[in-house]
Design a protein around this motif. Structure first.
Motif, PDB file in Angstrom:
ATOM      1  N   PRO A  42      21.042  22.670  90.316  1.00  0.00           N
ATOM      2  CA  PRO A  42      22.453  22.642  89.685  1.00  0.00           C
ATOM      3  C   PRO A  42      23.606  22.046  90.721  1.00  0.00           C
ATOM      4  O   PRO A  42      23.550  22.561  91.774  1.00  0.00           O
TER       5      PRO A  42
ATOM      6  N   SER B 292      27.816  22.515  90.368  1.00  0.00           N
ATOM      7  CA  SER B 292      28.600  23.161  89.406  1.00  0.00           C
ATOM      8  C   SER B 292      30.089  23.419  90.015  1.00  0.00           C
ATOM      9  O   SER B 292      30.015  23.562  91.263  1.00  0.00           O
ATOM     10  N   ARG B 293      31.036  23.729  89.406  1.00  0.00           N
ATOM     11  CA  ARG B 293      32.305  24.056  89.829  1.00  0.00           C
ATOM     12  C   ARG B 293      32.942  25.221  89.057  1.00  0.00           C
ATOM     13  O   ARG B 293      32.891  25.016  87.657  1.00  0.00           O
ATOM     14  N   ALA B 294      33.474  26.136  89.650  1.00  0.00           N
ATOM     15  CA  ALA B 294      34.157  27.153  88.869  1.00  0.00           C
ATOM     16  C   ALA B 294      33.187  27.991  87.953  1.00  0.00           C
ATOM     17  O   ALA B 294      33.724  28.859  87.010  1.00  0.00           O
TER      18      ALA B 294
ATOM     19  N   SER C  28      26.519  13.419  90.678  1.00  0.00           N
ATOM     20  CA  SER C  28      25.922  14.612  91.319  1.00  0.00           C
ATOM     21  C   SER C  28      26.879  15.228  91.995  1.00  0.00           C
ATOM     22  O   SER C  28      28.127  15.647  91.531  1.00  0.00           O
ATOM     23  N   LEU C  29      26.825  15.790  93.387  1.00  0.00           N
ATOM     24  CA  LEU C  29      27.926  17.015  93.987  1.00  0.00           C
ATOM     25  C   LEU C  29      29.464  15.761  94.068  1.00  0.00           C
ATOM     26  O   LEU C  29      30.257  16.622  94.191  1.00  0.00           O
ATOM     27  N   PHE C  30      29.166  14.704  94.248  1.00  0.00           N
ATOM     28  CA  PHE C  30      30.420  13.909  94.262  1.00  0.00           C
ATOM     29  C   PHE C  30      31.335  14.002  93.201  1.00  0.00           C
ATOM     30  O   PHE C  30      32.756  14.042  92.979  1.00  0.00           O
TER      31      PHE C  30
ATOM     32  N   LEU D  73      31.778  16.513  91.172  1.00  0.00           N
ATOM     33  CA  LEU D  73      32.774  17.851  91.095  1.00  0.00           C
ATOM     34  C   LEU D  73      33.959  17.598  91.375  1.00  0.00           C
ATOM     35  O   LEU D  73      34.775  18.666  91.052  1.00  0.00           O
ATOM     36  N   ASP D  74      34.447  16.561  91.930  1.00  0.00           N
ATOM     37  CA  ASP D  74      36.078  16.282  91.846  1.00  0.00           C
ATOM     38  C   ASP D  74      36.748  16.123  90.317  1.00  0.00           C
ATOM     39  O   ASP D  74      37.705  16.287  90.333  1.00  0.00           O
TER      40      ASP D  74
ATOM     41  N   GLY E 164      39.029  18.685  89.055  1.00  0.00           N
ATOM     42  CA  GLY E 164      40.285  18.602  89.642  1.00  0.00           C
ATOM     43  C   GLY E 164      41.414  17.856  88.836  1.00  0.00           C
ATOM     44  O   GLY E 164      42.287  18.079  88.474  1.00  0.00           O
TER      45      GLY E 164
ATOM     46  N   PRO F 153      35.371   8.586  96.069  1.00  0.00           N
ATOM     47  CA  PRO F 153      34.412   8.729  94.652  1.00  0.00           C
ATOM     48  C   PRO F 153      35.529   8.655  93.444  1.00  0.00           C
ATOM     49  O   PRO F 153      36.599   9.273  93.648  1.00  0.00           O
TER      50      PRO F 153
ATOM     51  N   TRP G   8      37.783  12.311  90.491  1.00  0.00           N
ATOM     52  CA  TRP G   8      38.905  12.925  90.040  1.00  0.00           C
ATOM     53  C   TRP G   8      39.668  12.100  89.121  1.00  0.00           C
ATOM     54  O   TRP G   8      40.132  12.749  88.046  1.00  0.00           O
TER      55      TRP G   8
ATOM     56  N   SER H 241      34.793  28.749  92.877  1.00  0.00           N
ATOM     57  CA  SER H 241      33.801  28.357  93.748  1.00  0.00           C
ATOM     58  C   SER H 241      33.075  27.111  93.409  1.00  0.00           C
ATOM     59  O   SER H 241      33.554  26.650  92.213  1.00  0.00           O
ATOM     60  N   ARG H 242      32.567  26.380  94.426  1.00  0.00           N
ATOM     61  CA  ARG H 242      31.950  24.837  94.024  1.00  0.00           C
ATOM     62  C   ARG H 242      30.697  24.811  94.548  1.00  0.00           C
ATOM     63  O   ARG H 242      30.433  25.132  95.810  1.00  0.00           O
ATOM     64  N   ALA H 243      29.709  24.376  93.767  1.00  0.00           N
ATOM     65  CA  ALA H 243      28.379  24.304  94.302  1.00  0.00           C
ATOM     66  C   ALA H 243      27.697  25.300  94.837  1.00  0.00           C
ATOM     67  O   ALA H 243      26.669  25.247  95.651  1.00  0.00           O
TER      68      ALA H 243
ATOM     69  N   SER I  90      26.133  27.600  92.773  1.00  0.00           N
ATOM     70  CA  SER I  90      24.654  27.934  91.822  1.00  0.00           C
ATOM     71  C   SER I  90      23.468  27.739  92.629  1.00  0.00           C
ATOM     72  O   SER I  90      22.509  28.083  92.401  1.00  0.00           O
TER      73      SER I  90
ATOM     74  N   LEU J  17      42.113  27.198  92.125  1.00  0.00           N
ATOM     75  CA  LEU J  17      41.023  26.543  91.615  1.00  0.00           C
ATOM     76  C   LEU J  17      41.459  25.116  91.894  1.00  0.00           C
ATOM     77  O   LEU J  17      40.357  24.011  92.014  1.00  0.00           O
TER      78      LEU J  17
ATOM     79  N   LEU K 239      39.479  23.630  95.018  1.00  0.00           N
ATOM     80  CA  LEU K 239      38.124  23.230  94.819  1.00  0.00           C
ATOM     81  C   LEU K 239      37.816  21.662  94.955  1.00  0.00           C
ATOM     82  O   LEU K 239      36.665  21.370  95.223  1.00  0.00           O
ATOM     83  N   ASP K 240      38.806  20.908  95.163  1.00  0.00           N
ATOM     84  CA  ASP K 240      38.801  19.465  95.519  1.00  0.00           C
ATOM     85  C   ASP K 240      38.420  19.360  96.974  1.00  0.00           C
ATOM     86  O   ASP K 240      37.877  18.405  97.576  1.00  0.00           O
TER      87      ASP K 240
ATOM     88  N   ARG L 240      49.417  14.773  93.156  1.00  0.00           N
ATOM     89  CA  ARG L 240      48.301  15.364  93.353  1.00  0.00           C
ATOM     90  C   ARG L 240      47.980  16.497  94.290  1.00  0.00           C
ATOM     91  O   ARG L 240      48.550  16.451  95.218  1.00  0.00           O
TER      92      ARG L 240
END
Lengths: 343, 343
Positions: free
Chosen positions: A45, A47-49, A71-73, A75-76, A79, A127, A130, B47-49, B51, B72, B75-76, B126
């Motif tokens: 997985p 995930s964020r927060a 994917s992990l990118f 997760l912005d 924000g 990326p 955001w 938190s981020r990533a 999991s 929060l 997390l960026d 931002r």
């Protein structure tokens, strides 16, 4: 009823996509917040927060769920969504600061076509997530597109284009339940080589073509096909179920666990090692309490049905990406306008 | 030995800070990756990533741990750090894509002074955290500043300025262990109204002033002071321990759990409802296996000692922020250059 998750009062959804990069994000906003939980059953997985969603954590309410590609990118994206939530006055107050909570899960669409320039030139190109999260939150409304849209823009299944799906239902006690899913499955939503959906048994009306369950299972039905043969590959189906019932955090986690059963019924295989399959459950708490069985049991069963239906709808509505070797869509393969030579 | 977490071979650390916004980020980069786990004992984590760090998840190695301010919004930062990791060729390969993993925890420094313009004008300004994560990753080296630096820039404890701390040690089996912490505690690192640190019993040399343990506990020692009286407030102490031992993911989680005991010994109270206290543990796996007791037990005990010492060092090295009503720093209150009138 629009047969969308936005049938749940107080839930709005917006999409944003980047056609050049072939990816996107979808944001569900809860007016007045929602109690929420998460069940992460995939093995990889992103995930964020989400830590704050666990039942032993204090934060009571969240303001948005973000689903995105990248994917992990990706997760912005939460924000960008959070800035829109701040502008809209969402969130609880801490020491005079209004702090909205956007939780997020991502899917892996990095190899499905499109120009991911930030992978080539990481110090020059940022990326797009955001901005995609911000734009999806800005677009949040009662109506939103299904198929090749939002977080489903770059999504695929092993044999057909994946996409964004949604469905809704009412329980016997009058609660509204809705499902939202970005289908980027490691496996298939359809049975064998045919046009029928594994979720066919749960179809309402003709919401994904009306073919229902096949009269006879094809010989190919149980042939196992999944992304990553022979080389390992990553996938991920990410989802949200929402209800207007009043639930605690532990009950939301229970709802998220039961809702994962909708993935199990609509996709084969699913919850795999390289999947990041994640289901959020959110209760807007505008209706009566449904904390205990049988009310919570029914909510969970209906939520699973909604997700199974939403998965089939997402694949049924998707259109193939305009790239060489792009995975075909269901309409091309099985729809009225399919090219000759295809079944 | 520099008495920093970078004494662990393959671990580099960089800081970045925004003096105007009074916040910052710290990034620890693992050359060649690290196996990792996390233990989240605070009640309000961000938190981020994380999991993917759970033992049942597949991803074997991570490339960086990001600690930052900004709650929060912060997390960026992992996004910016990830771009630097891509540029540096870090990460595993999936379908031809190199995908580094940066996991993150945040602390709440939004009310400690500084211009948080993105809260006032969220659609125009931002948050600075993506850039802070990028710049901290770019700055990663063997040496980095302690005190009012990086993720500790805007950090405070209930009575003194908090900050970034680090410490290292060798185990009897020759493993190197290091701790890194951003101390933004809900409670105090010092005993009562005096200059001694709760972590005094663990001090090595004069790494945080050499006062050691007080000969006699002051009457004020157990007077309970914490942020959020009378109104609730949020805090958070976030940390990383690293070792060159070879550990599995479950063993890293065990190490993270034991390392949290360093927070317990150095801060009172800690792990509170509105804390997001989170400890990551990373094994670079360049040395022998330490998977079982007694090797793992010793690693955990030494990691806890390192974090306790790092907490005291972070507070001892911090300098107060230049704002009216800023929390005083330890040197102002108790150091050689303290103004007359203070004890």
């Amino acid at each position: 009823m629009k047969n969308l998750i936005t049938d749940v009062p107080g839930v709005r959804v917006g999409n944003a996509q980047d056609a050049r990069a072939a990816t996107g994000a979808t944001v569900a906003v809860f007016e007045g917040g929602a109690v929420a939980g998460v069940a992460t059953l995939g093995g990889a997985p992103g995930s964020r927060a989400v830590s704050l969603l666990e039942p032993e954590m204090m934060r009571g309410r969240i303001d948005a769920v973000v689903l995105s590609g990248g994917s992990l990118f990706g997760l912005d994206a939460a924000g960008g969504a959070t800035s829109v939530l701040v502008a809209g006055g969402h969130g609880g107050t801490f020491g005079g600061i209004t702090l909205p909570v956007a939780v997020q899960a991502i899917l892996f669409d990095l190899t499905n076509g499109g120009e991911k320039d930030w992978l080539r030139a990481p110090m020059e190109c940022r990326p797009p997530y955001w901005e995609l999260g911000r734009d999806a939150a800005l677009a949040a409304s009662d109506a939103f597109a299904l198929g090749t849209a939002g977080a489903g823009y770059g999504a695929t299944t092993v044999n057909l284009k994946g996409g964004l799906g949604s469905a809704s239902a009412r329980t016997s006690q009058g609660f509204t339940v809705g499902g939202l899913v970005a289908v980027n499955a490691v496996g298939a939503a359809t049975i064998g080589d045919g046009p029928h959906f594994w979720a066919g048994a749960y179809e309402q009306g003709q919401e994904f073509g009306g073919l229902g369950w096949p009269a006879r299972l094809p010989a190919s039905a149980l042939g196992l096909r999944f992304k990553g043969l022979p080389a390992p590959a990553t996938a991920t189906t990410i989802a949200l179920v929402a209800t207007d019932a009043t639930l605690s955090k532990p009950a939301c986690k229970r709802l998220a666990i039961m809702a994962n059963d909708g993935l199990a019924r609509a996709l084969r295989p699913v919850h795999a090692p390289n999947d990041g399959d994640t289901v959020f459950a959110a209760a807007t708490c505008r209706g009566a309490a449904a904390e205990e069985p049988p009310a919570l049991t029914e909510l969970g069963a209906v939520a699973a049905d909604c997700l199974a239906r939403a998965i089939a709808r997402g694949v049924h509505a998707a259109t193939a990406l305009p790239f060489a070797n792009a995975v075909p869509d269901w309409q091309q393969r099985f729809g009225a306008g399919r090219p000759s030579g295809l079944p």
